[in-house]
Design a protein around this motif. Structure first.
Motif, PDB file in Angstrom:
ATOM      1  N   ALA A 108      96.022  79.359 -16.451  1.00  0.00           N
ATOM      2  CA  ALA A 108      95.941  78.835 -17.813  1.00  0.00           C
ATOM      3  C   ALA A 108      95.878  77.308 -17.796  1.00  0.00           C
ATOM      4  O   ALA A 108      96.591  76.658 -17.037  1.00  0.00           O
ATOM      5  N   ILE A 109      95.020  76.755 -18.659  1.00  0.00           N
ATOM      6  CA  ILE A 109      94.905  75.305 -18.843  1.00  0.00           C
ATOM      7  C   ILE A 109      95.140  75.007 -20.321  1.00  0.00           C
ATOM      8  O   ILE A 109      94.484  75.584 -21.187  1.00  0.00           O
ATOM      9  N   ALA A 110      96.084  74.102 -20.602  1.00  0.00           N
ATOM     10  CA  ALA A 110      96.394  73.717 -21.989  1.00  0.00           C
ATOM     11  C   ALA A 110      96.307  72.203 -22.099  1.00  0.00           C
ATOM     12  O   ALA A 110      97.084  71.491 -21.477  1.00  0.00           O
ATOM     13  N   MET A 111      95.371  71.716 -22.899  1.00  0.00           N
ATOM     14  CA  MET A 111      95.122  70.286 -23.040  1.00  0.00           C
ATOM     15  C   MET A 111      95.470  69.810 -24.454  1.00  0.00           C
ATOM     16  O   MET A 111      95.006  70.386 -25.435  1.00  0.00           O
ATOM     17  N   SER A 112      96.279  68.770 -24.528  1.00  0.00           N
ATOM     18  CA  SER A 112      96.581  68.109 -25.805  1.00  0.00           C
ATOM     19  C   SER A 112      97.100  69.077 -26.854  1.00  0.00           C
ATOM     20  O   SER A 112      96.767  68.982 -28.032  1.00  0.00           O
ATOM     21  N   GLY A 113      97.913  69.994 -26.440  1.00  0.00           N
ATOM     22  CA  GLY A 113      98.537  70.944 -27.352  1.00  0.00           C
ATOM     23  C   GLY A 113      99.588  71.727 -26.585  1.00  0.00           C
ATOM     24  O   GLY A 113      99.409  72.021 -25.406  1.00  0.00           O
ATOM     25  N   ASN A 114     100.700  72.048 -27.255  1.00  0.00           N
ATOM     26  CA  ASN A 114     101.797  72.703 -26.550  1.00  0.00           C
ATOM     27  C   ASN A 114     102.496  73.667 -27.495  1.00  0.00           C
ATOM     28  O   ASN A 114     102.834  73.309 -28.631  1.00  0.00           O
ATOM     29  N   VAL A 115     102.711  74.871 -27.033  1.00  0.00           N
ATOM     30  CA  VAL A 115     103.325  75.898 -27.864  1.00  0.00           C
ATOM     31  C   VAL A 115     104.769  75.551 -28.219  1.00  0.00           C
ATOM     32  O   VAL A 115     105.324  76.090 -29.175  1.00  0.00           O
ATOM     33  N   LEU A 116     105.396  74.637 -27.474  1.00  0.00           N
ATOM     34  CA  LEU A 116     106.773  74.237 -27.757  1.00  0.00           C
ATOM     35  C   LEU A 116     106.863  73.036 -28.692  1.00  0.00           C
ATOM     36  O   LEU A 116     107.968  72.600 -29.030  1.00  0.00           O
ATOM     37  N   SER A 117     105.737  72.485 -29.109  1.00  0.00           N
ATOM     38  CA  SER A 117     105.763  71.343 -30.017  1.00  0.00           C
ATOM     39  C   SER A 117     106.287  71.762 -31.386  1.00  0.00           C
ATOM     40  O   SER A 117     106.176  72.932 -31.775  1.00  0.00           O
ATOM     41  N   PHE A 335      89.633  62.430 -26.493  1.00  0.00           N
ATOM     42  CA  PHE A 335      88.880  61.596 -25.566  1.00  0.00           C
ATOM     43  C   PHE A 335      88.893  62.136 -24.136  1.00  0.00           C
ATOM     44  O   PHE A 335      88.036  61.771 -23.327  1.00  0.00           O
ATOM     45  N   ASP A 336      89.835  63.006 -23.797  1.00  0.00           N
ATOM     46  CA  ASP A 336      89.807  63.627 -22.481  1.00  0.00           C
ATOM     47  C   ASP A 336      88.645  64.613 -22.366  1.00  0.00           C
ATOM     48  O   ASP A 336      88.097  64.827 -21.270  1.00  0.00           O
ATOM     49  N   LEU A 337      88.222  65.183 -23.501  1.00  0.00           N
ATOM     50  CA  LEU A 337      87.112  66.142 -23.468  1.00  0.00           C
ATOM     51  C   LEU A 337      85.805  65.478 -23.034  1.00  0.00           C
ATOM     52  O   LEU A 337      84.903  66.152 -22.525  1.00  0.00           O
ATOM     53  N   ILE A 338      85.689  64.164 -23.254  1.00  0.00           N
ATOM     54  CA  ILE A 338      84.493  63.439 -22.824  1.00  0.00           C
ATOM     55  C   ILE A 338      84.234  63.675 -21.345  1.00  0.00           C
ATOM     56  O   ILE A 338      83.086  63.902 -20.915  1.00  0.00           O
ATOM     57  N   PHE A 339      85.299  63.653 -20.562  1.00  0.00           N
ATOM     58  CA  PHE A 339      85.173  63.733 -19.112  1.00  0.00           C
ATOM     59  C   PHE A 339      85.194  65.177 -18.606  1.00  0.00           C
ATOM     60  O   PHE A 339      84.495  65.508 -17.651  1.00  0.00           O
ATOM     61  N   ILE A 340      85.982  66.029 -19.262  1.00  0.00           N
ATOM     62  CA  ILE A 340      86.090  67.418 -18.808  1.00  0.00           C
ATOM     63  C   ILE A 340      84.757  68.154 -18.949  1.00  0.00           C
ATOM     64  O   ILE A 340      84.412  69.015 -18.131  1.00  0.00           O
ATOM     65  N   PHE A 341      83.990  67.812 -19.968  1.00  0.00           N
ATOM     66  CA  PHE A 341      82.730  68.507 -20.206  1.00  0.00           C
ATOM     67  C   PHE A 341      81.505  67.670 -19.873  1.00  0.00           C
ATOM     68  O   PHE A 341      80.387  68.007 -20.276  1.00  0.00           O
ATOM     69  N   GLY A 342      81.711  66.585 -19.111  1.00  0.00           N
ATOM     70  CA  GLY A 342      80.571  65.829 -18.595  1.00  0.00           C
ATOM     71  C   GLY A 342      79.709  65.190 -19.650  1.00  0.00           C
ATOM     72  O   GLY A 342      78.479  65.120 -19.495  1.00  0.00           O
ATOM     73  N   LEU A 343      80.330  64.698 -20.736  1.00  0.00           N
ATOM     74  CA  LEU A 343      79.554  64.110 -21.822  1.00  0.00           C
ATOM     75  C   LEU A 343      78.660  62.950 -21.368  1.00  0.00           C
ATOM     76  O   LEU A 343      77.547  62.802 -21.887  1.00  0.00           O
ATOM     77  N   PRO A 344      79.074  62.122 -20.400  1.00  0.00           N
ATOM     78  CA  PRO A 344      78.172  61.049 -19.953  1.00  0.00           C
ATOM     79  C   PRO A 344      76.835  61.553 -19.428  1.00  0.00           C
ATOM     80  O   PRO A 344      75.845  60.819 -19.418  1.00  0.00           O
ATOM     81  N   TYR A 345      76.801  62.815 -18.991  1.00  0.00           N
ATOM     82  CA  TYR A 345      75.549  63.397 -18.495  1.00  0.00           C
ATOM     83  C   TYR A 345      74.777  64.138 -19.579  1.00  0.00           C
ATOM     84  O   TYR A 345      73.637  64.553 -19.357  1.00  0.00           O
ATOM     85  N   LEU A 346      75.397  64.325 -20.749  1.00  0.00           N
ATOM     86  CA  LEU A 346      74.768  65.101 -21.807  1.00  0.00           C
ATOM     87  C   LEU A 346      74.141  64.225 -22.885  1.00  0.00           C
ATOM     88  O   LEU A 346      73.676  64.716 -23.894  1.00  0.00           O
ATOM     89  N   ALA A 347      74.162  62.920 -22.672  1.00  0.00           N
ATOM     90  CA  ALA A 347      73.664  61.986 -23.679  1.00  0.00           C
ATOM     91  C   ALA A 347      72.175  62.194 -23.940  1.00  0.00           C
ATOM     92  O   ALA A 347      71.418  62.669 -23.088  1.00  0.00           O
TER      93      ALA A 347
END
Length: 469
Positions: A108-117, A335-347
């Motif tokens: 499991a990967i959880a980014m910028s969100g937490n079930v305990l928040s 802003f972390d999604l920019i890098f996780i999904f390779g946005l610099p290559y999708l321009a």
């Protein structure tokens, strides 16, 4: 990799991200999931007729589909990694503790969100008023329930959405006891379930950006900070949301609770510098909502499975990514999604040269680590020369991702004392401050707040508050 999109359970789409680059470069099968949102996904009549949590049950249906069919696409049904951002990350946490999801994923990967928040799930007692509001808004009879639902089904879907959205904070809820026909998706508050070690012990990768909520402090047309008065009021409002209960006759010793938090987070030496106060408030809010809950989750999981934590501090080098973002903001939400999904290559072709080569390099590394984890349960298993140790209670560590390097945290970079304050001391202060209340404090994201035993440290706390006041 099965991806649940974000959007606060109110909006969003599986088409909001483009996984082409991570699929092309890392050879993973990427499944995006549409699930019901808003009133359609999270309305409950609080009985058999409509128990609720339909959006989460949609996600479970997608995981069952993947398990039964992904082999036909070249995938391994026994090597599924669920992956989410924002509300999608909260969803990931809920699947860790729901019996519906057990055995349907292995990582499991959880980014910028937490079930305990704080405030991630609701309870039936709080939703009773919501049912009344919905019935009134659409001129339906509240009871019997089947007539209420029949009336709602005759309403145009767009009207349901437009009128229904502002009526409540639509989100997952504890649904035990609502139906005698089906098993509850969420039988208890997440913190209690993690306390009782009721979760799937799978490897986890999770973290947040260093200024998740900074854009909320952005003032239109100016780059000023916050005044001392604003600093105190905003901090007090955040704490007040933890100790407000429905029983209006309930007495809470709010001042002792507020004093304890103010002592820990007041600027030393005192300052009226609005820029410093803005940073101080962001540190307070990030520690409480994101840092401490991530730390608490890691303490639960690390006893049974590896968990890798990160904090993303890397502000993009490319001006095109930072356009419209004030200079003082480092890495806000998304802003972390920019890098996780390779946005610099999708321009677009005309924008491609605007992306700095360093952002492209960082994106390559991030995609490799995330896919490594999906493949092997270890983000640095192959092709990455980076030290990323799993979290241990005796040796807590975060990978700090910034412009200089990717390195494990030090006490100077991560405030573990603040995390212990929020997960250990603060819940005791709240419990003592609200001890006269007949109703317990609802789940705040930390395990100690909902402990049923009385805390025996009232005298000690009183002495501490005398010393710090």
């Amino acid at each position: 990799m099965v991806y649940f999109h974000g959007g606060d359970f109110l909006r969003g789409s599986p088409n909001s991200i483009n996984p082409f680059q991570i699929v092309l470069k890392q050879k993973v099968i990427f499944v995006t999931v549409a699930y019901r949102l808003n009133i359609f996904g999270f309305f409950s009549s609080l009985d058999n007729e409509a128990p609720g949590n339909y959006g989460l049950l949609d996600q479970v249906a997608s995981l069952i589909w993947v398990k039964n069919n992904i082999a036909s696409f070249g995938g391994d049904p026994e090597n599924v990694c669920i992956f989410g951002h924002d509300a999608g990350a909260v969803s990931v946490g809920l699947h860790l503790i729901s019996s519906y999801s057990a055995g349907l994923f292995q990582k499991a990967i959880a980014m910028s969100g937490n079930v305990l928040s704080p405030g991630t799930v609701s309870v039936a007692r709080k939703e009773s008023a919501t049912v009344e509001k919905v019935a009134s808004a659409f001129s339906c009879f509240r009871r019997p329930t089947y007539k209420l639902l029949g009336c709602l089904r005759r309403v145009n879907y767009q009207a349901l959405l437009d009128i229904g959205e502002p009526l409540a904070e639509w989100k997952p809820m504890v649904d035990i006891g609502l139906s005698n026909l089906s098993t509850p998706f969420l039988p208890d508050l997440p913190s209690r379930m993690f306390n009782d070690e009721y979760f799937s012990p799978v490897p986890i990768l999770t973290g947040y950006t260093n200024m998740e909520d900074a854009l909320l402090l952005q003032k239109e047309g100016e780059d000023s900070g916050i005044s001392p008065r604003e600093f105190d009021v905003m901090r007090e409002e955040v704490i007040l949301s933890d100790i407000t209960v429905d029983n209006s006759s309930c007495f809470t010793n709010q001042h002792h609770i507020q004093d304890a938090v103010a002592f820990f987070y007041k600027p030393i030496p005192p300052t009226t510098n609005e820029t410093i106060l803005r940073k101080q408030f962001l540190d307070f809010y990030t520690d409480k909502v994101h840092g401490a809950t991530t730390y608490q989750l890691a303490k639960h999981i690390s006893k049974h499975a590896p968990i890798y934590l990160y904090r993303f501090d890397l502000k993009p080098f490319s001006d095109i990514a930072n356009e419209g973002i004030p200079e003082w903001i480092d890495v806000p939400h998304n802003f972390d999604l920019i890098f996780i999904f390779g946005l610099p290559y999708l321009a677009l072709p005309e924008d491609y040269p605007k992306w700095d080569y360093r952002d492209k390099s960082v994106s390559e590394i991030m995609m490799k680590m995330w896919s490594n984890f999906a493949w092997y349960g270890n983000p640095t298993n192959s092709g990455v020369i980076i030290e990323w140790d799993p979290f241990e209670i005796e040796k807590p560590g975060y990978l700090i991702i910034d412009r200089q390097n990717f390195s494990m945290s030090t006490p100077e970079r991560i405030n573990y004392r603040a995390f212990e304050f929020w997960t250990d001391f603060y819940p005791k202060v709240v419990e003592i401050g609200t001890k006269c209340c007949k109703e317990g404090v609802e789940d705040s994201g930390t395990d100690s707040i909902i402990t049923t035993g009385l805390v025996n440290s009232l005298l000690t706390l009183h002495l501490i508050l005398i010393l710090i006041s």
